[in-house]
Design a protein around this motif. Structure first.
Motif, PDB file in Angstrom:
ATOM      1  N   LEU A  89       0.854  -1.183   0.000  1.00  0.00           N
ATOM      2  CA  LEU A  89       0.000   0.000   0.000  1.00  0.00           C
ATOM      3  C   LEU A  89       0.892   1.237   0.000  1.00  0.00           C
ATOM      4  O   LEU A  89       1.822   1.326   0.804  1.00  0.00           O
ATOM      5  CB  LEU A  89      -0.895   0.016   1.237  1.00  0.00           C
ATOM      6  N   VAL A  90       0.625   2.168  -0.913  1.00  0.00           N
ATOM      7  CA  VAL A  90       1.418   3.392  -0.982  1.00  0.00           C
ATOM      8  C   VAL A  90       0.495   4.605  -1.039  1.00  0.00           C
ATOM      9  O   VAL A  90      -0.595   4.556  -1.597  1.00  0.00           O
ATOM     10  CB  VAL A  90       2.384   3.399  -2.187  1.00  0.00           C
ATOM     11  N   ASP A  91       0.954   5.667  -0.448  1.00  0.00           N
ATOM     12  CA  ASP A  91       0.229   6.933  -0.394  1.00  0.00           C
ATOM     13  C   ASP A  91      -0.079   7.409  -1.810  1.00  0.00           C
ATOM     14  O   ASP A  91       0.819   7.543  -2.635  1.00  0.00           O
ATOM     15  CB  ASP A  91       1.113   7.944   0.334  1.00  0.00           C
ATOM     16  N   GLU A  92      -1.357   7.628  -2.079  1.00  0.00           N
ATOM     17  CA  GLU A  92      -1.740   8.082  -3.415  1.00  0.00           C
ATOM     18  C   GLU A  92      -2.161   9.550  -3.442  1.00  0.00           C
ATOM     19  O   GLU A  92      -2.761  10.002  -4.413  1.00  0.00           O
ATOM     20  CB  GLU A  92      -2.849   7.205  -3.995  1.00  0.00           C
ATOM     21  N   ARG A  93      -1.806  10.287  -2.391  1.00  0.00           N
ATOM     22  CA  ARG A  93      -2.166  11.707  -2.367  1.00  0.00           C
ATOM     23  C   ARG A  93      -1.709  12.397  -3.636  1.00  0.00           C
ATOM     24  O   ARG A  93      -0.576  12.241  -4.062  1.00  0.00           O
ATOM     25  CB  ARG A  93      -1.478  12.406  -1.188  1.00  0.00           C
ATOM     26  N   MET A  94      -2.594  13.121  -4.210  1.00  0.00           N
ATOM     27  CA  MET A  94      -2.331  13.994  -5.351  1.00  0.00           C
ATOM     28  C   MET A  94      -2.067  13.245  -6.670  1.00  0.00           C
ATOM     29  O   MET A  94      -1.786  13.876  -7.679  1.00  0.00           O
ATOM     30  CB  MET A  94      -1.149  14.945  -5.067  1.00  0.00           C
ATOM     31  N   THR A  95      -2.155  11.918  -6.702  1.00  0.00           N
ATOM     32  CA  THR A  95      -1.889  11.207  -7.955  1.00  0.00           C
ATOM     33  C   THR A  95      -2.934  11.544  -9.015  1.00  0.00           C
ATOM     34  O   THR A  95      -2.577  11.751 -10.176  1.00  0.00           O
ATOM     35  CB  THR A  95      -1.811   9.678  -7.758  1.00  0.00           C
ATOM     36  N   THR A  96      -4.198  11.603  -8.632  1.00  0.00           N
ATOM     37  CA  THR A  96      -5.239  11.918  -9.609  1.00  0.00           C
ATOM     38  C   THR A  96      -5.094  13.350 -10.103  1.00  0.00           C
ATOM     39  O   THR A  96      -5.218  13.618 -11.298  1.00  0.00           O
ATOM     40  CB  THR A  96      -6.645  11.679  -9.018  1.00  0.00           C
ATOM     41  N   ALA A  97      -4.793  14.265  -9.201  1.00  0.00           N
ATOM     42  CA  ALA A  97      -4.599  15.662  -9.601  1.00  0.00           C
ATOM     43  C   ALA A  97      -3.403  15.781 -10.543  1.00  0.00           C
ATOM     44  O   ALA A  97      -3.473  16.499 -11.558  1.00  0.00           O
ATOM     45  CB  ALA A  97      -4.399  16.545  -8.367  1.00  0.00           C
ATOM     46  N   GLU A  98      -2.319  15.099 -10.237  1.00  0.00           N
ATOM     47  CA  GLU A  98      -1.133  15.126 -11.098  1.00  0.00           C
ATOM     48  C   GLU A  98      -1.426  14.496 -12.454  1.00  0.00           C
ATOM     49  O   GLU A  98      -1.023  15.013 -13.494  1.00  0.00           O
ATOM     50  CB  GLU A  98       0.037  14.414 -10.428  1.00  0.00           C
ATOM     51  N   ALA A  99      -2.149  13.373 -12.453  1.00  0.00           N
ATOM     52  CA  ALA A  99      -2.508  12.701 -13.703  1.00  0.00           C
ATOM     53  C   ALA A  99      -3.384  13.610 -14.562  1.00  0.00           C
ATOM     54  O   ALA A  99      -3.169  13.742 -15.770  1.00  0.00           O
ATOM     55  CB  ALA A  99      -3.232  11.394 -13.401  1.00  0.00           C
ATOM     56  N   ARG A 100      -4.373  14.243 -13.932  1.00  0.00           N
ATOM     57  CA  ARG A 100      -5.271  15.152 -14.660  1.00  0.00           C
ATOM     58  C   ARG A 100      -4.462  16.296 -15.279  1.00  0.00           C
ATOM     59  O   ARG A 100      -4.649  16.653 -16.439  1.00  0.00           O
ATOM     60  CB  ARG A 100      -6.347  15.693 -13.711  1.00  0.00           C
ATOM     61  N   LYS A 101      -3.549  16.846 -14.514  1.00  0.00           N
ATOM     62  CA  LYS A 101      -2.716  17.953 -15.004  1.00  0.00           C
ATOM     63  C   LYS A 101      -1.884  17.521 -16.209  1.00  0.00           C
ATOM     64  O   LYS A 101      -1.816  18.225 -17.217  1.00  0.00           O
ATOM     65  CB  LYS A 101      -1.805  18.431 -13.863  1.00  0.00           C
ATOM     66  N   GLN A 102      -1.246  16.355 -16.107  1.00  0.00           N
ATOM     67  CA  GLN A 102      -0.422  15.851 -17.209  1.00  0.00           C
ATOM     68  C   GLN A 102      -1.253  15.602 -18.460  1.00  0.00           C
ATOM     69  O   GLN A 102      -0.829  15.930 -19.576  1.00  0.00           O
ATOM     70  CB  GLN A 102       0.311  14.578 -16.786  1.00  0.00           C
ATOM     71  N   LEU A 103      -2.439  15.025 -18.282  1.00  0.00           N
ATOM     72  CA  LEU A 103      -3.305  14.746 -19.430  1.00  0.00           C
ATOM     73  C   LEU A 103      -3.801  16.037 -20.074  1.00  0.00           C
ATOM     74  O   LEU A 103      -3.858  16.148 -21.304  1.00  0.00           O
ATOM     75  CB  LEU A 103      -4.477  13.865 -19.008  1.00  0.00           C
ATOM     76  N   GLN A 104      -4.156  17.027 -19.256  1.00  0.00           N
ATOM     77  CA  GLN A 104      -4.596  18.317 -19.799  1.00  0.00           C
ATOM     78  C   GLN A 104      -3.476  18.975 -20.590  1.00  0.00           C
ATOM     79  O   GLN A 104      -3.708  19.527 -21.669  1.00  0.00           O
ATOM     80  CB  GLN A 104      -5.092  19.220 -18.678  1.00  0.00           C
ATOM     81  N   GLN A 105      -2.259  18.887 -20.060  1.00  0.00           N
ATOM     82  CA  GLN A 105      -1.120  19.471 -20.774  1.00  0.00           C
ATOM     83  C   GLN A 105      -0.860  18.761 -22.103  1.00  0.00           C
ATOM     84  O   GLN A 105      -0.358  19.360 -23.040  1.00  0.00           O
ATOM     85  CB  GLN A 105       0.132  19.425 -19.901  1.00  0.00           C
ATOM     86  N   ALA A 106      -1.232  17.485 -22.164  1.00  0.00           N
ATOM     87  CA  ALA A 106      -1.064  16.716 -23.401  1.00  0.00           C
ATOM     88  C   ALA A 106      -2.245  16.889 -24.350  1.00  0.00           C
ATOM     89  O   ALA A 106      -2.270  16.305 -25.438  1.00  0.00           O
ATOM     90  CB  ALA A 106      -0.882  15.235 -23.071  1.00  0.00           C
ATOM     91  N   GLY A 107      -3.255  17.689 -23.934  1.00  0.00           N
ATOM     92  CA  GLY A 107      -4.371  17.991 -24.810  1.00  0.00           C
ATOM     93  C   GLY A 107      -5.588  17.099 -24.673  1.00  0.00           C
ATOM     94  O   GLY A 107      -6.504  17.168 -25.490  1.00  0.00           O
ATOM     95  N   TYR A 108      -5.626  16.254 -23.652  1.00  0.00           N
ATOM     96  CA  TYR A 108      -6.784  15.386 -23.445  1.00  0.00           C
ATOM     97  C   TYR A 108      -7.871  16.131 -22.679  1.00  0.00           C
ATOM     98  O   TYR A 108      -7.584  16.984 -21.843  1.00  0.00           O
ATOM     99  CB  TYR A 108      -6.387  14.131 -22.659  1.00  0.00           C
ATOM    100  N   ASN A 109      -9.108  15.766 -22.947  1.00  0.00           N
ATOM    101  CA  ASN A 109     -10.252  16.302 -22.222  1.00  0.00           C
ATOM    102  C   ASN A 109     -10.485  15.403 -21.007  1.00  0.00           C
ATOM    103  O   ASN A 109     -11.020  14.304 -21.135  1.00  0.00           O
ATOM    104  CB  ASN A 109     -11.498  16.335 -23.108  1.00  0.00           C
TER     105      ASN A 109
END
Length: 147
Positions: free
Chosen positions: A92-112
């Motif tokens: 088990l590993v701390d997943e704090r901010m992983t979804t926010a970071e993933a969303r940011k990376q995807l937005q920067q890559a042009g995904y909706n």
């Protein structure tokens, strides 16, 4: 750094995001997304095809580092996985901010990110796995709470 594939699971009520590392443990990549109700079947298929060193499971934490409300469900599900697949190393590993970071990376890559929810789940698992790989490179051993 140990040689071998690692996986990460971002457990959700609807979907499970899955990420996979390369055999050298350097790079994490999105692997797939499973419906939450097919976790056991899909994980069995994955384990039949691969022999991972570890499977990291994201543990929801609040900003203070304490277990978030969803952590109880994740711990329960992770314990069940360990019971069914006892020969697999789960951490088990701390997943704090992983979804926010993933969303940011995807937005920067042009995904909706509003319409591409599945991409976010797999990307969150990738962020989680990449952090675990980097921590292992620095510490010399896997990080996380062993089940």
């Amino acid at each position: 750094m140990r040689n071998g594939i690692r996986f990460a699971l971002d457990l959700g009520a609807v979907r499970i995001g899955v990420a996979k590392s390369d055999p050298s443990g350097i790079l994490a990549s999105p692997f797939t997304v499973w419906p939450a109700d097919s976790l056991m079947v899909e994980l069995k298929k994955l384990l039949d095809e691969y022999t991972p060193l570890e499977i990291y499971i994201g543990l929801p934490k609040d900003l203070r580092g304490q277990d978030a409300i969803a952590a109880t469900a994740v711990r329960s599900q992770a314990t069940l996985l360990k019971q069914h697949f006892s020969d697999v190393n789960f951490l088990l590993v701390d997943e704090r901010m992983t979804t926010a970071e993933a969303r940011k990376q995807l937005q920067q890559a042009g995904y909706n990110t509003k319409t591409d929810r599945q991409l976010i789940d797999a990307a969150a698992a990738t962020v989680l796995l990449q952090a675990a790989l980097e921590a292992e490179r620095i510490q010399g051993e896997p990080r996380g709470e062993v089940l």
